[in-house]
Design a protein around this motif. Structure first.
Motif, PDB file in Angstrom:
ATOM      1  N   TYR A 117       0.969  -1.294  -0.050  1.00 51.58           N
ATOM      2  CA  TYR A 117      -0.007  -0.211  -0.005  1.00 51.58           C
ATOM      3  C   TYR A 117       0.935   1.152   0.200  1.00 51.58           C
ATOM      4  N   PHE A 118       1.817   1.302   0.594  1.00 52.94           N
ATOM      5  CA  PHE A 118       2.943   2.416   0.875  1.00 52.94           C
ATOM      6  C   PHE A 118       3.168   2.704  -0.621  1.00 52.94           C
ATOM      7  N   ILE A 169       1.129   4.575  -3.011  1.00 51.94           N
ATOM      8  CA  ILE A 169       0.898   6.024  -2.782  1.00 51.94           C
ATOM      9  C   ILE A 169       2.202   6.626  -3.106  1.00 51.94           C
ATOM     10  N   TYR A 170       3.128   6.018  -2.850  1.00 56.89           N
ATOM     11  CA  TYR A 170       4.639   6.524  -3.040  1.00 56.89           C
ATOM     12  C   TYR A 170       4.731   6.904  -4.643  1.00 56.89           C
ATOM     13  N   ARG A 176       2.620   9.835  -6.031  1.00 56.96           N
ATOM     14  CA  ARG A 176       2.914  11.082  -5.724  1.00 56.96           C
ATOM     15  C   ARG A 176       4.574  11.387  -6.085  1.00 56.96           C
ATOM     16  N   GLN A 216      -4.597   2.817  -8.495  1.00 59.35           N
ATOM     17  CA  GLN A 216      -4.684   3.014  -6.911  1.00 59.35           C
ATOM     18  C   GLN A 216      -5.704   2.379  -6.224  1.00 59.35           C
ATOM     19  N   TRP A 232      -5.831   0.231  -1.786  1.00 58.89           N
ATOM     20  CA  TRP A 232      -6.376   0.205  -0.510  1.00 58.89           C
ATOM     21  C   TRP A 232      -7.477  -0.581  -0.106  1.00 58.89           C
ATOM     22  N   SER A 263       0.278   5.786   3.815  1.00 59.42           N
ATOM     23  CA  SER A 263       0.134   7.110   3.095  1.00 59.42           C
ATOM     24  C   SER A 263       0.911   8.099   3.686  1.00 59.42           C
ATOM     25  N   THR A 264       0.878   8.323   5.034  1.00 59.74           N
ATOM     26  CA  THR A 264       1.550   9.375   5.646  1.00 59.74           C
ATOM     27  C   THR A 264       3.099   9.020   5.299  1.00 59.74           C
ATOM     28  N   ASN A 267      -6.554  13.606   9.218  1.00 63.10           N
ATOM     29  CA  ASN A 267      -6.063  12.294   8.903  1.00 63.10           C
ATOM     30  C   ASN A 267      -6.655  11.279   9.920  1.00 63.10           C
TER      31      ASN A 267
END
Length: 456
Positions: free
Chosen positions: A16-17, A20-21, A24, A109, A113, A140-141, A316
């Motif tokens: 999942y990371f 997102i990485y 972005r 994407q 999730w 995500s953070t 968040n």
């Protein structure tokens, strides 16, 4: 939980990371990319808009797919596609090449999730689901925190090496998760067809559910607030001659704290209180507090770092709780579709924070945010006061309970007593009665004599 389950959870969190990485990364590297590839403002607008559009569509499509196909297969499909697009961007020299890669990155994407949350839900109990869900959401953070460091290296090398490395890692992911690579459809084929369940699983049921629209409507304000904090706040601080860098850092750190805290608080509270009631209170509280925090940024710009931390924590945290609610709002066989549909509707909050909000700012200035937040705060509290249930299957559970009550009152006993006198499929009252009867046949003399005379 077993050590093996935790290993699988770590792998899913990394996947999942990675989604997102890689999503972005091209946006973060755009200033460096423009030094080699000529891109006008219109070109960048096309890239960003097409990427955002397919991102929204992909969330809905892959959410529906997660109810019909293997969740592991969808996760790996998204991971391989993201990594391959990253490698492709490393060798791109024209706008159309970047456009294809950005569109593919956007649409896959949804494969990250929803399947990930459904796998985590199947691995962990209700008492720990909130904490594990929050750890997953922290991916995500962390992706946002690592983005600035990517600018310190040559952008083509970053895209190439990270993409190639993740392609290799996808083999490890398949090995670890191969036991869970099962399609839900395979287990459903063995069951007898039930027309009532098919009716409940239709898209018409989802669209017509007040539960879904209630969750989506309140969740919409959180998505709007995230767009405001990530876009308009930085422009406001720049116009106020304040660097937005400190706000960005504290906002991301606050987001990490808020995501983890919300999950832990839910798990602790649900040990004494109802799960849905706890989630409702925490979600609405976070939604209201994020509006107060965001209002503080526009009212006290010099304290933007402090209010930025609070805004990140509550925004968040609110997203985490509403996503948790959405992931379990539907029937078990359509949870992915329901979760994706709620995210799809809530994404309209980001659209409201675009052109409509830009018009209000141009007419009334930055002070308009205080009035907007005040009105939205009243709306959230008013809508939440109706206490609409948070699960579509509440009526189904009540119906099954009524069926059991009808069976109990009918006086018909279908219980089987085997040779060992073990009683199965009994409710509490019937079980006690049958045990007393068995005791009487063994201890009371008339019954004992009758049984003895009938023995072969």
């Amino acid at each position: 939980m077993s050590f093996k389950t935790h290993i699988k959870f770590v792998v899913v969190t990394i996947i999942y990371f990675a989604h997102i990485y890689f999503r972005r990364l091209p946006i973060t590297l755009l200033p460096l990319i423009r030094e080699e590839i000529v891109l006008t403002s219109d070109d960048i607008g096309i890239l960003v808009s097409s990427h955002a559009l397919l991102y929204t569509i992909g969330r809905l499509l892959f959410g529906m797919a997660s109810d019909r196909y293997s969740k592991v297969a969808l996760l790996l499909l998204g991971l391989v596609t993201c990594a391959a697009c990253s490698v492709g961007l490393a060798f791109s020299n024209h706008l159309w090449q970047m456009l294809i890669a950005m569109m593919l990155l956007g649409i896959v994407q949804g494969a990250g999730w929803v399947p990930a949350t459904l796998l985590v839900q199947s691995w962990y109990s209700k008492s720990t689901y909130g904490t594990m869900f929050s750890i997953l959401a922290c991916g995500s953070t962390f992706a946002g925190i690592l983005q600035p460091f990517s600018k310190k290296f040559y952008w083509r090398n970053v895209e190439l090496y990270t993409g190639a490395g993740m392609l290799v890692f996808s083999i490890v992911c398949f090995i670890v998760l191969r036991e869970d690579n099962v399609s839900p459809k395979q287990t459903e084929d063995d069951e007898e067809p039930n027309p009532e369940k098919k009716k409940k699983g239709g898209l018409r049921t989802i669209v017509g559910s007040i539960v879904i629209w209630h969750i989506s409507f309140v969740y919409l304000f959180t998505m709007e607030m995230r767009t405001i904090c990530e876009t308009w706040v930085q422009l406001f601080l720049t116009d106020s001659k304040i660097s937005p860098d400190a706000f960005q850092i504290t906002y991301e750190i606050g987001g990490l704290v808020g995501t983890m805290a919300s999950g832990i608080v839910i798990d602790l509270a649900t040990r004494k209180f109802d799960v849905d009631a706890t989630r409702r209170v925490i979600a609405v509280s976070y939604t209201c507090l994020m509006m107060f925090s965001a209002a503080g940024i526009f009212e006290f710009a010099e304290l933007s770092s402090i209010f930025g931390f609070l805004a990140g924590m509550f925004v968040n945290g609110s997203i985490n709780v509403w996503c948790m609610i959405a992931s379990q709002a539907g029937f078990s066989k359509i949870q992915g579709t329901v979760s994706a549909f709620i995210s799809f509707i809530a994404s309209s909050g980001s659209m409201l924070a675009g052109t409509p909000l830009a018009y209000l700012i141009s007419v009334f200035g930055w002070k308009v945010f205080l009035y907007i937040f005040s009105v939205q705060l009243v709306i959230v509290l008013f809508v939440s006061s109706f206490r609409v249930r948070l699960r579509m299957d509440t009526t189904e559970n009540e119906a099954s309970k009524n069926e059991i009550d009808d069976d109990e009152s009918s006086g018909v006993c279908s219980t089987v007593v085997d040779s060992q006198r073990n009683l199965t499929s009994l409710n509490k009252k019937t079980r006690i009665s049958m045990l007393l009867a068995l005791y009487a046949t063994k201890k009371i003399k008339p019954f004992r004599d009758v049984l003895a005379s009938n023995k072969v």
